[in-house]
Design a protein around this motif. Structure first.
Motif, short mmCIF file in Angstrom:
data_model
loop_
_atom_site.label_atom_id
_atom_site.label_comp_id
_atom_site.label_asym_id
_atom_site.label_seq_id
_atom_site.Cartn_x
_atom_site.Cartn_y
_atom_site.Cartn_z
N THR A 73 0.84 -1.21 0.00
CA THR A 73 0.00 0.00 0.00
C THR A 73 0.87 1.25 0.00
O THR A 73 0.55 2.25 -0.67
N GLY A 74 1.97 1.22 0.73
CA GLY A 74 2.88 2.37 0.74
C GLY A 74 3.48 2.65 -0.62
O GLY A 74 3.56 3.81 -1.05
N ILE A 75 3.89 1.59 -1.33
CA ILE A 75 4.44 1.77 -2.68
C ILE A 75 3.38 2.34 -3.61
O ILE A 75 3.66 3.24 -4.43
N MET A 76 2.15 1.85 -3.52
CA MET A 76 1.08 2.37 -4.38
C MET A 76 0.80 3.84 -4.08
O MET A 76 0.53 4.63 -4.99
N ALA A 77 0.85 4.20 -2.81
CA ALA A 77 0.63 5.61 -2.46
C ALA A 77 1.74 6.49 -3.02
O ALA A 77 1.48 7.57 -3.58
N LEU A 78 3.00 6.02 -2.91
CA LEU A 78 4.13 6.80 -3.44
C LEU A 78 4.05 6.93 -4.96
O LEU A 78 4.48 7.93 -5.53
N ALA A 79 3.50 5.90 -5.63
CA ALA A 79 3.40 5.92 -7.10
C ALA A 79 2.21 6.75 -7.59
O ALA A 79 2.01 6.89 -8.80
N GLY A 80 1.42 7.29 -6.66
CA GLY A 80 0.29 8.13 -7.06
C GLY A 80 -0.95 7.37 -7.45
O GLY A 80 -1.86 7.93 -8.08
N ILE A 81 -1.02 6.08 -7.07
CA ILE A 81 -2.18 5.27 -7.45
C ILE A 81 -3.48 5.86 -6.89
O ILE A 81 -4.52 5.82 -7.55
N TYR A 82 -3.41 6.47 -5.72
CA TYR A 82 -4.63 6.97 -5.09
C TYR A 82 -5.01 8.37 -5.56
O TYR A 82 -5.98 8.95 -5.06
N SER A 83 -4.26 8.88 -6.53
CA SER A 83 -4.65 10.13 -7.18
C SER A 83 -5.35 9.88 -8.51
O SER A 83 -5.84 10.80 -9.15
N VAL A 84 -5.37 8.61 -8.94
CA VAL A 84 -5.97 8.24 -10.23
C VAL A 84 -7.49 8.16 -10.07
O VAL A 84 -7.99 7.65 -9.06
#
Length: 644
Positions: A73-84
């Motif tokens: 989840t941390g990697i996905m947050a850093l990759a901007g997944i939760y801004s998509v």
């Protein structure tokens, strides 16, 4: 109003997660993914191993579960997944998601196996790691796809059934339209089929939409698929093909026909549904527009100093753009409109950084100012576009039309001769032929004036005569668009009103080429094809904006305005033409009956009448200089709706 039951069952996430706006949304998405990742790891444990067995104690499983969920989840947050916005899922988003899951799993494995190697925890079976990775992909990808699909559910609730669309053109633009319809389904549209003439595409499914036939089969396809609208997505097709397609679409009986905005679709590959009613001006003409770009033109402009008067106007600004593309050494922009000149200067400086552009705020009626500019910059080529062109308005202010169109032209032309410019090109009009308006008469007087100034000069003085320009400020199409946007009615002066039309780039191509084709004293004329009825043009703009004329948008006839006539002539009765070596450019056989002395006397009288505001005397002076000038009997406005 919400009912009490609605209120009682409504779950406000703000009471659970004390964040606001986008942060709350991202926190909810991250929490949801953590639950899914926990489920994937738990499932992997139960499917592959035996919980409670050797090394798989509850404490170990909880530790592994925590590391797995937090790391990924941390990697996905850093990759901007939760801004998509996953309601608008794209292949790029899915690829990014897959990469983050791979990286997150590798990070998780590194932490777990490093801890095991240091004796801090037991070893995790590799088969658990592999199955967990596969389950996480299934759950995470499935959740995002569900978010994407969920956009279709409120569509029916909000719109009932979506409006169905048949797309003509299964090329790149058509695929963009189909994709836009799918991704923006909340707009209330759904694609039901493609039409395309390519035999290799027949029966194929593109972007989830089937190619159902060719343009020749359009009526049959419409009868079968029953679409609500036809959208034409052929921005690179010749204008004659577009016109033919429009006719075929109209024959199906459908009331709403829309166009892809061609330039944007081609340049950016992006089609916005909200822009589908954009009318392509070139396609309204129903013929191929003229584009001229010759070695002679390059030689005329490149490394030369070019002056454009009226530079911020519709024609003047396009002249500047096309001249800048040909790399002059200096481009001089002169206009009274300081804001227009400033904006144009910024545009050209950005698009053509190698071209020296000089912005000049000035008035062509200021003889001292113009002469000083010529002395300072010594332009080689002059394109004189500064003029008052609004026919009814100039009937009310004939003094301004005379001072600007006749004497402003005379001032610039005399300066061009005095400072030995090579070329002087006057932008004229078909309204100069047998003029019934002050504007037309002043433009014909300007033609006569530069011919006399050019007599015996080393400077070539040339006039270019063309018809109405689609899309220019004050022209009919922008007016029609504004009226349609307000819900109508669209106003046309007379059902028999006919005009010749050109697009701005086409007109400017002729103007530039005049510098190479024309010789001193000539008036050039463009073959502008067949004239167009204004009421037919109005109906076409209405249809291409997605409405039905006379039903959705009424057309009202208001009566011919002062100075207007039903038909515009390209040549007077005594004028003929000679061809040039360019197919659609001709030389008018004009003749001036006045001697130089008579013209000078006539201009003196005209100037005095204009300065003193004696309008009757002014019109008489114009008529002596332009014998074909006559004023029609006044016609009062009569508002009549079509079909009345």
């Amino acid at each position: 109003m919400y009912s009490s039951s609605n209120i009682s069952t409504h779950w406000d996430l703000g009471t659970v997660i004390p964040l606001r706006g986008r942060l709350r949304r991202r926190a909810v998405l991250a929490l949801f993914d953590m639950v899914l990742l926990s489920m994937s790891m738990t499932g992997a444990f139960f499917l592959v191993a035996s919980p409670g067995g050797p090394g798989l104690t509850p404490l170990f499983m909880i530790a592994v579960l925590g590391i797995a969920t937090v790391s990924r989840t941390g990697i996905m947050a850093l990759a901007g997944i939760y801004s998509v916005d996953w309601r608008r899922l794209t292949a790029f988003d899915l690829a990014t998601l897959l990469r983050t899951l791979v990286v997150g799993t590798l990070l998780f494995a590194l932490v777990v196996y490093s801890a095991a190697a240091l004796g801090m925890m037991d070893w995790l079976p590799v088969r658990v790691l592999i199955l967990d990775f596969l389950l996480s992909i299934l759950l995470i990808f499935g959740s995002k796809a569900a978010m994407r699909s969920s956009r279709d559910f409120p569509l029916r609730e909000r719109y009932g059934s979506p409006r169905t669309v048949l797309i003509v053109g299964a090329g790149e633009a058509g695929m963009q339209v189909a994709r836009a319809l799918r991704e923006d389904s909340d707009k209330g549209f759904k694609a039901v089929g493609f039409i395309d003439d390519d035999p290799g595409k027949q029966g194929l499914t593109i972007q989830g939409v089937r190619v159902q036939g060719t343009r020749g089969e359009m009526e049959k396809v419409v009868a079968q698929s029953q679409p609500d609208e036809i959208w034409i997505a052929m921005p690179s097709a010749p204008d004659s093909v577009i016109r033919e397609t429009l006719d075929q679409a109209q024959q199906t009986g459908l009331e709403r026909i829309k166009m892809v905005p061609g330039n944007k679709a081609l340049l950016t590959g992006i089609v916005a549904i909200d822009e589908m009613d954009t009318v392509d001006l070139e396609q309204l003409l129903g013929r191929e527009t003229v584009r001229i770009d010759t070695p002679e033109l390059v030689d005329l402009i490149r490394n030369r100093t070019v002056l454009v008067t009226g530079a911020s106007g519709s024609i003047g600004s396009e002249i500047c753009r096309q001249v800048a593309r040909l790399e002059p050494s200096v481009l001089l922009l002169i206009d009274q409109d300081e804001t227009g000149i400033y904006d144009l200067h910024r545009e050209i400086a950005y698009r053509y950084p190698k071209v020296r552009v000089k912005q000049i705020v000035g008035d062509v009626r200021d003889a001292a100012r113009i002469d000083g500019l010529f002395e300072l910059h010594r332009p080689d080529v002059v394109f004189h576009a500064a003029a008052y062109k609004h026919v009814p308005l100039m009937e009310d202010h004939p003094d301004q039309a005379v001072i600007t169109n006749v004497f402003g032209t005379k001032i610039v032309a005399e300066a061009a001769r005095r400072w030995n410019a090579d070329k002087f090109v006057l932008i004229s009009t078909d309204k100069a032929v047998n003029p019934t308006s002050v504007m037309g008469a002043t433009k014909r007087a300007a033609e006569v004036t530069i011919r006399h100034i050019g007599a015996g000069s080393t400077t070539d003085f040339i006039a270019v005569r063309f018809g109405n320009v689609l899309g220019s400020r004050g022209s009919v199409v922008p007016v029609f668009r504004d009226q349609i946007a307000r819900g109508g009615p669209v106003t046309v002066t007379d059902p028999e009103m006919v005009r010749y039309f050109m697009t701005i780039p086409e007109a400017v191509s002729l103007v530039l080429q005049a510098g190479t084709v024309g010789e001193n004293g000539q008036v050039l004329v463009l073959d502008m094809g067949e004239p167009v009825k204004i009421v037919d043009l109005a109906r076409q703009v209405i249809r291409m904006s997605g409405f039905e004329p006379d039903r959705d948008i009424p057309i009202v006839f208001t009566g011919i305005r002062p100075g207007e006539k039903l038909f515009e002539d390209i040549l007077s009765a005594e004028e003929g033409t000679n061809s040039t070596h360019y197919d659609r450019i001709f030389v008018a056989n004009v003749s001036d009956r006045m001697t130089g002395e008579e013209l000078r006397a006539g201009l003196d009288s005209l100037e005095r009448a204009a300065i003193n505001g004696r309008y009757g005397e002014l019109r008489g002076c114009l008529q002596r200089i332009v014998p074909t000038y006559s004023q029609p009997a006044p016609v009062g406005p009569v508002a009549v709706r079509t079909g009345d």
